[in-house]
Design a protein around this motif. Sequence first.
Motif, PDB file in Angstrom:
ATOM      1  N   ILE A 281       0.830  -1.207   0.000  1.00 24.52           N
ATOM      2  CA  ILE A 281       0.000   0.000   0.000  1.00 24.52           C
ATOM      3  C   ILE A 281       0.865   1.257   0.000  1.00 24.52           C
ATOM      4  CG2 ILE A 281      -1.644   1.361   1.358  1.00 24.52           C
ATOM      5  CD1 ILE A 281      -2.941  -1.026   0.063  1.00 24.52           C
ATOM      6  N   LEU A 282       1.884   1.272   0.841  1.00 22.62           N
ATOM      7  CA  LEU A 282       2.719   2.466   0.977  1.00 22.62           C
ATOM      8  C   LEU A 282       3.405   2.843  -0.331  1.00 22.62           C
ATOM      9  CD1 LEU A 282       4.326   1.639   4.432  1.00 22.62           C
ATOM     10  CD2 LEU A 282       2.563   3.353   3.972  1.00 22.62           C
ATOM     11  N   ARG A 283       3.820   1.842  -1.109  1.00 18.81           N
ATOM     12  CA  ARG A 283       4.461   2.126  -2.396  1.00 18.81           C
ATOM     13  C   ARG A 283       3.546   2.919  -3.313  1.00 18.81           C
ATOM     14  NH1 ARG A 283       6.725  -3.222  -2.047  1.00 18.81           N
ATOM     15  NH2 ARG A 283       4.901  -4.032  -3.149  1.00 18.81           N
ATOM     16  N   LEU A 284       2.244   2.687  -3.187  1.00 22.15           N
ATOM     17  CA  LEU A 284       1.281   3.328  -4.087  1.00 22.15           C
ATOM     18  C   LEU A 284       0.819   4.684  -3.568  1.00 22.15           C
ATOM     19  CD1 LEU A 284      -0.891   0.186  -4.932  1.00 22.15           C
ATOM     20  CD2 LEU A 284       0.810   1.284  -6.400  1.00 22.15           C
ATOM     21  N   VAL A 285       0.496   4.768  -2.274  1.00 17.54           N
ATOM     22  CA  VAL A 285      -0.097   6.013  -1.777  1.00 17.54           C
ATOM     23  C   VAL A 285       0.937   6.984  -1.220  1.00 17.54           C
ATOM     24  CG1 VAL A 285      -2.275   4.852  -1.300  1.00 17.54           C
ATOM     25  CG2 VAL A 285      -0.613   5.086   0.535  1.00 17.54           C
ATOM     26  N   ASP A 288       2.040  11.368   3.563  1.00 20.72           N
ATOM     27  CA  ASP A 288       2.797  12.235   4.466  1.00 20.72           C
ATOM     28  C   ASP A 288       2.741  11.701   5.890  1.00 20.72           C
ATOM     29  OD1 ASP A 288       3.337  14.140   2.426  1.00 20.72           O
ATOM     30  OD2 ASP A 288       1.370  15.037   2.736  1.00 20.72           O
ATOM     31  N   SER A 289       1.574  11.155   6.266  1.00 20.43           N
ATOM     32  CA  SER A 289       1.373  10.662   7.627  1.00 20.43           C
ATOM     33  C   SER A 289       0.670   9.320   7.586  1.00 20.43           C
ATOM     34  CB  SER A 289       0.529  11.643   8.452  1.00 20.43           C
ATOM     35  OG  SER A 289       1.191  12.876   8.613  1.00 20.43           O
ATOM     36  N   VAL A 290       1.062   8.416   8.471  1.00 20.37           N
ATOM     37  CA  VAL A 290       0.379   7.128   8.660  1.00 20.37           C
ATOM     38  C   VAL A 290      -0.265   7.154  10.039  1.00 20.37           C
ATOM     39  CG1 VAL A 290       0.713   4.654   9.030  1.00 20.37           C
ATOM     40  CG2 VAL A 290       1.858   5.798   7.119  1.00 20.37           C
ATOM     41  N   VAL A 291      -1.569   6.856  10.078  1.00 15.72           N
ATOM     42  CA  VAL A 291      -2.313   6.806  11.332  1.00 15.72           C
ATOM     43  C   VAL A 291      -2.805   5.375  11.528  1.00 15.72           C
ATOM     44  CG1 VAL A 291      -4.247   7.732  12.645  1.00 15.72           C
ATOM     45  CG2 VAL A 291      -3.032   9.205  11.019  1.00 15.72           C
ATOM     46  N   LYS A 328       8.559   1.583  10.968  1.00 14.19           N
ATOM     47  CA  LYS A 328       9.799   2.342  11.130  1.00 14.19           C
ATOM     48  C   LYS A 328      10.891   1.795  10.223  1.00 14.19           C
ATOM     49  CE  LYS A 328       8.826   3.737  15.892  1.00 14.19           C
ATOM     50  NZ  LYS A 328       9.190   3.576  17.334  1.00 14.19           N
ATOM     51  N   ASN A 329      10.973   0.471  10.120  1.00 14.41           N
ATOM     52  CA  ASN A 329      11.992  -0.138   9.267  1.00 14.41           C
ATOM     53  C   ASN A 329      11.729   0.149   7.794  1.00 14.41           C
ATOM     54  OD1 ASN A 329      13.292  -1.199  11.491  1.00 14.41           O
ATOM     55  ND2 ASN A 329      12.315  -3.210  11.337  1.00 14.41           N
ATOM     56  N   ASN A 335      13.135   5.137   2.409  1.00 17.71           N
ATOM     57  CA  ASN A 335      13.185   6.600   2.437  1.00 17.71           C
ATOM     58  C   ASN A 335      11.800   7.218   2.284  1.00 17.71           C
ATOM     59  OD1 ASN A 335      14.659   8.974   2.760  1.00 17.71           O
ATOM     60  ND2 ASN A 335      14.831   9.300   0.552  1.00 17.71           N
ATOM     61  N   TYR A 336      10.798   6.575   2.902  1.00 16.70           N
ATOM     62  CA  TYR A 336       9.461   7.154   2.913  1.00 16.70           C
ATOM     63  C   TYR A 336       9.457   8.408   3.781  1.00 16.70           C
ATOM     64  CZ  TYR A 336       7.520   2.848   0.859  1.00 16.70           C
ATOM     65  OH  TYR A 336       7.222   1.797   0.031  1.00 16.70           O
ATOM     66  N   ARG A 337       8.494   9.281   3.503  1.00 17.37           N
ATOM     67  CA  ARG A 337       8.466  10.570   4.192  1.00 17.37           C
ATOM     68  C   ARG A 337       7.496  10.607   5.373  1.00 17.37           C
ATOM     69  NH1 ARG A 337       5.297  11.554  -0.543  1.00 17.37           N
ATOM     70  NH2 ARG A 337       3.210  12.368  -0.081  1.00 17.37           N
ATOM     71  N   TYR A 338       6.736   9.547   5.591  1.00 19.05           N
ATOM     72  CA  TYR A 338       5.639   9.629   6.551  1.00 19.05           C
ATOM     73  C   TYR A 338       6.112   9.724   7.997  1.00 19.05           C
ATOM     74  CZ  TYR A 338       6.387   4.486   6.763  1.00 19.05           C
ATOM     75  OH  TYR A 338       6.927   3.228   6.881  1.00 19.05           O
ATOM     76  N   THR A 339       5.262  10.371   8.796  1.00 14.80           N
ATOM     77  CA  THR A 339       5.360  10.303  10.249  1.00 14.80           C
ATOM     78  C   THR A 339       4.292   9.317  10.727  1.00 14.80           C
ATOM     79  OG1 THR A 339       3.874  12.207  10.437  1.00 14.80           O
ATOM     80  CG2 THR A 339       6.231  12.641  10.517  1.00 14.80           C
TER      81      THR A 339
END
Length: 362
Positions: A281-285, A288-291, A328-329, A335-339
């Motif tokens: 999912i992360l590769r596609l979307v 900026d932030s993951v909740v 986190k890993n 090099n994702y940007r999300y918090t």
Amino acid sequence: MLRRPSVKFLLLSYLCVFLLHGCQRGFVQHGPVPLAVSDNRIDNTIYVQWLGVSSWIVSFGSDVVVVDPFFSRPTFLSVIFSLAFQGLAGNFVYDIERINLVLADLPENTKFVLLGHAHYDHLMDVPYYIQRKSGQNVTYVGSNTARSILLGFKPGQLDFLMAEEGTQTQKGRVRITAFPSDHAPHFLGHKFMSGEVEEPLESLPTKAGQYLEGQTLVYFIDFLGDQNKVVWRVFVNGAASSPDGAKVLGQHQDFLQEHPTNVAILCVPGWDKVDDYPNSILRLVDPDSVVLSHYDDFASAYKNGEDPKSGMRFVMFANYDGFVTKLKNLKEKNNYRYTIHEPKTGQCLGFPSSNRNLTCEQ
């Protein structure tokens, strides 16, 4: 040759684990939860507020979207009994008292209620809201199975949009786009309550096994500005999904590139039961932030302010800490940007982060 365990064996095994996990459950008399909604918002902030399980209120100004409102929270014991002894069980229905303790009515100006799939922990309380005045001018979005189950309650009216690949609908400044996904297994590689309800039920469901999954869906909530340009984008994933579940989404690059995803709400349980989640999912979307979502023990009464970092009782098999470590890993490796945000129950988060100290309550 290995034989797949029977469903009854799996249910009994699940029951044993549940009994070891603990059976306590009690009402928490805290009153309705203050909502992250206001008609007087003038700041350029979106708010996402978690009300346990996969129940969310997402708002921008006075425009509101509600996701999977569910507060009845029956015990796993009652769920397992209803599944294992369907001929005996017949009182598996929503709990008005528990609903009223958290969210008696949908917030004013709710445009949409989004249904991730049709399991009881997503759909069970929706008929209550359909019958309320606050739910009358709302569009409910979900699968054909969700619609077929809701029609068993014989609602006086039901504005329901059946979501398929790329289904898109707009009300005012809010646009919803849906894509099919899938649902991770629950236990020992088995997924309970899978399947479809193709035709409307003749009567209201009274057993857990009537809440079949149907098509699992993911949603994008877009808040629009001038000339219908996207100002904020929120992605909602109510179930951990396999790489196959992300394939359809990956075929819509033009949509994904229309606007960056500001916030991705990701389901925690099941992450370690499918390959490559949440990275598929992360590769596609690329948010900026993951909740994080759906990790509290929803077999117990809702308790406001439970903290995943201090004393929260997690749903069985969530492996919450493992998921946070994986996020986190993945961030470091790719090099994702999300918090990463780990909300307490009832907490709302404001975005952009520069406004995070603003109060969410009215």
